[in-house]
Design a protein around this motif. Structure first.
Motif, PDB file in Angstrom:
ATOM      1  N   ILE A  24       0.852  -1.193   0.000  1.00  0.00           N
ATOM      2  CA  ILE A  24       0.000   0.000   0.000  1.00  0.00           C
ATOM      3  C   ILE A  24       0.885   1.240   0.000  1.00  0.00           C
ATOM      4  N   GLU A  25       0.355   2.311  -0.545  1.00  0.00           N
ATOM      5  CA  GLU A  25       1.063   3.585  -0.509  1.00  0.00           C
ATOM      6  C   GLU A  25       0.591   4.336   0.732  1.00  0.00           C
ATOM      7  N   VAL A  26       1.541   4.686   1.575  1.00  0.00           N
ATOM      8  CA  VAL A  26       1.237   5.411   2.810  1.00  0.00           C
ATOM      9  C   VAL A  26       1.844   6.797   2.692  1.00  0.00           C
ATOM     10  N   SER A  27       1.071   7.798   3.082  1.00  0.00           N
ATOM     11  CA  SER A  27       1.585   9.167   3.103  1.00  0.00           C
ATOM     12  C   SER A  27       1.098   9.844   4.368  1.00  0.00           C
ATOM     13  N   VAL A  71       9.622   3.121  10.417  1.00  0.00           N
ATOM     14  CA  VAL A  71      10.501   3.665  11.443  1.00  0.00           C
ATOM     15  C   VAL A  71      10.769   5.126  11.104  1.00  0.00           C
ATOM     16  N   PHE A  72      10.378   6.019  12.013  1.00  0.00           N
ATOM     17  CA  PHE A  72      10.579   7.458  11.844  1.00  0.00           C
ATOM     18  C   PHE A  72      11.723   7.882  12.755  1.00  0.00           C
ATOM     19  N   SER A  73      12.769   8.485  12.173  1.00  0.00           N
ATOM     20  CA  SER A  73      13.893   8.928  13.005  1.00  0.00           C
ATOM     21  C   SER A  73      14.383  10.292  12.545  1.00  0.00           C
ATOM     22  N   TYR A  74      14.818  11.074  13.538  1.00  0.00           N
ATOM     23  CA  TYR A  74      15.280  12.438  13.298  1.00  0.00           C
ATOM     24  C   TYR A  74      16.185  12.828  14.459  1.00  0.00           C
ATOM     25  N   VAL A  75      17.283  13.480  14.154  1.00  0.00           N
ATOM     26  CA  VAL A  75      18.253  13.861  15.186  1.00  0.00           C
ATOM     27  C   VAL A  75      17.579  14.712  16.263  1.00  0.00           C
ATOM     28  N   GLY A  76      17.780  14.341  17.514  1.00  0.00           N
ATOM     29  CA  GLY A  76      17.230  15.095  18.641  1.00  0.00           C
ATOM     30  C   GLY A  76      15.827  14.680  19.039  1.00  0.00           C
ATOM     31  N   PHE A  77      15.235  13.712  18.315  1.00  0.00           N
ATOM     32  CA  PHE A  77      13.883  13.254  18.617  1.00  0.00           C
ATOM     33  C   PHE A  77      13.898  11.746  18.839  1.00  0.00           C
ATOM     34  N   GLU A  78      12.910  11.261  19.571  1.00  0.00           N
ATOM     35  CA  GLU A  78      12.786   9.831  19.843  1.00  0.00           C
ATOM     36  C   GLU A  78      12.339   9.089  18.583  1.00  0.00           C
ATOM     37  N   THR A  79      13.020   8.000  18.242  1.00  0.00           N
ATOM     38  CA  THR A  79      12.640   7.168  17.097  1.00  0.00           C
ATOM     39  C   THR A  79      11.307   6.501  17.376  1.00  0.00           C
ATOM     40  N   GLN A  80      10.446   6.468  16.357  1.00  0.00           N
ATOM     41  CA  GLN A  80       9.128   5.850  16.513  1.00  0.00           C
ATOM     42  C   GLN A  80       8.953   4.730  15.501  1.00  0.00           C
ATOM     43  N   ASN A  81       8.427   3.616  15.957  1.00  0.00           N
ATOM     44  CA  ASN A  81       8.074   2.477  15.105  1.00  0.00           C
ATOM     45  C   ASN A  81       6.557   2.386  15.085  1.00  0.00           C
ATOM     46  N   LEU A  82       5.955   2.605  13.908  1.00  0.00           N
ATOM     47  CA  LEU A  82       4.497   2.623  13.799  1.00  0.00           C
ATOM     48  C   LEU A  82       4.029   1.661  12.711  1.00  0.00           C
ATOM     49  N   THR A  83       2.896   1.019  12.939  1.00  0.00           N
ATOM     50  CA  THR A  83       2.335   0.070  11.991  1.00  0.00           C
ATOM     51  C   THR A  83       1.522   0.798  10.926  1.00  0.00           C
ATOM     52  N   ALA A  84       1.751   0.417   9.672  1.00  0.00           N
ATOM     53  CA  ALA A  84       1.030   1.007   8.543  1.00  0.00           C
ATOM     54  C   ALA A  84      -0.215   0.175   8.266  1.00  0.00           C
ATOM     55  N   ASN A  85      -1.361   0.675   8.705  1.00  0.00           N
ATOM     56  CA  ASN A  85      -2.622  -0.041   8.511  1.00  0.00           C
ATOM     57  C   ASN A  85      -3.562   0.646   7.541  1.00  0.00           C
ATOM     58  N   GLY A  86      -3.167   1.779   7.012  1.00  0.00           N
ATOM     59  CA  GLY A  86      -4.026   2.503   6.081  1.00  0.00           C
ATOM     60  C   GLY A  86      -3.197   3.458   5.242  1.00  0.00           C
ATOM     61  N   PRO A  87      -3.857   4.216   4.373  1.00  0.00           N
ATOM     62  CA  PRO A  87      -3.130   5.086   3.442  1.00  0.00           C
ATOM     63  C   PRO A  87      -2.567   6.360   4.069  1.00  0.00           C
ATOM     64  N   THR A  88      -2.979   6.710   5.282  1.00  0.00           N
ATOM     65  CA  THR A  88      -2.493   7.937   5.922  1.00  0.00           C
ATOM     66  C   THR A  88      -1.931   7.619   7.302  1.00  0.00           C
ATOM     67  N   LEU A  89      -0.739   8.156   7.564  1.00  0.00           N
ATOM     68  CA  LEU A  89      -0.108   7.982   8.875  1.00  0.00           C
ATOM     69  C   LEU A  89       0.624   9.270   9.213  1.00  0.00           C
ATOM     70  N   ASN A  90      -0.011  10.100  10.041  1.00  0.00           N
ATOM     71  CA  ASN A  90       0.591  11.345  10.504  1.00  0.00           C
ATOM     72  C   ASN A  90       1.318  11.077  11.826  1.00  0.00           C
ATOM     73  N   VAL A  91       2.458  11.748  12.031  1.00  0.00           N
ATOM     74  CA  VAL A  91       3.306  11.465  13.175  1.00  0.00           C
ATOM     75  C   VAL A  91       3.698  12.752  13.859  1.00  0.00           C
ATOM     76  N   THR A  92       3.714  12.724  15.204  1.00  0.00           N
ATOM     77  CA  THR A  92       4.258  13.827  15.992  1.00  0.00           C
ATOM     78  C   THR A  92       5.503  13.297  16.694  1.00  0.00           C
ATOM     79  N   MET A  93       6.651  13.914  16.390  1.00  0.00           N
ATOM     80  CA  MET A  93       7.920  13.508  16.992  1.00  0.00           C
ATOM     81  C   MET A  93       8.112  14.247  18.312  1.00  0.00           C
ATOM     82  N   THR A  94       8.637  13.534  19.323  1.00  0.00           N
ATOM     83  CA  THR A  94       8.902  14.168  20.618  1.00  0.00           C
ATOM     84  C   THR A  94      10.353  14.017  20.972  1.00  0.00           C
TER      85      THR A  94
END
Length: 94
Positions: A24-27, A71-94
């Motif tokens: 699936i295409e996730v954005s 897997v969402f990763s960015y310097v200075g933020f906590e890495t997040q592992n999220l399951t892709a269950n649909g076409p949209t996945l919005n993320v808030t990095m902390t």
């Protein structure tokens, strides 16, 4: 014998097509905890070399197996592992 071989080949082709259909295409958009879009966040399909990077507005698009982990990763933020269950996945990095 030939009939058995033909059925095996057809069944194998069906399984291959079914496997491809499960991609699936996730954005989505990646923001920080102040709701500011993050540029350059790494978005990777866990266990593969397939990945994407967020644009200036924090947007990304990636193909992933249904139920796969991003897997969402960015310097200075906590890495997040999220399951892709649909076409949209919005993320808030902390």
């Amino acid at each position: 014998m030939v009939r058995h071989y033909t059925m095996t080949v057809l069944f194998s082709c069906f399984l291959m097509i079914t496997g491809f259909a499960q991609q699936i295409e996730v954005s989505g958009t990646v923001l920080d905890d102040q709701a500011t879009p993050l540029l350059g966040v790494s978005v990777q399909v866990k266990g593969t070399d397939k990945g994407a990077i967020t644009d200036f507005d924090g947007n990304y698009t990636i193909e992933v197996p249904q139920g796969g982990t991003l897997v969402f990763s960015y310097v200075g933020f906590e890495t997040q592992n999220l399951t892709a269950n649909g076409p949209t996945l919005n993320v808030t990095m902390t």
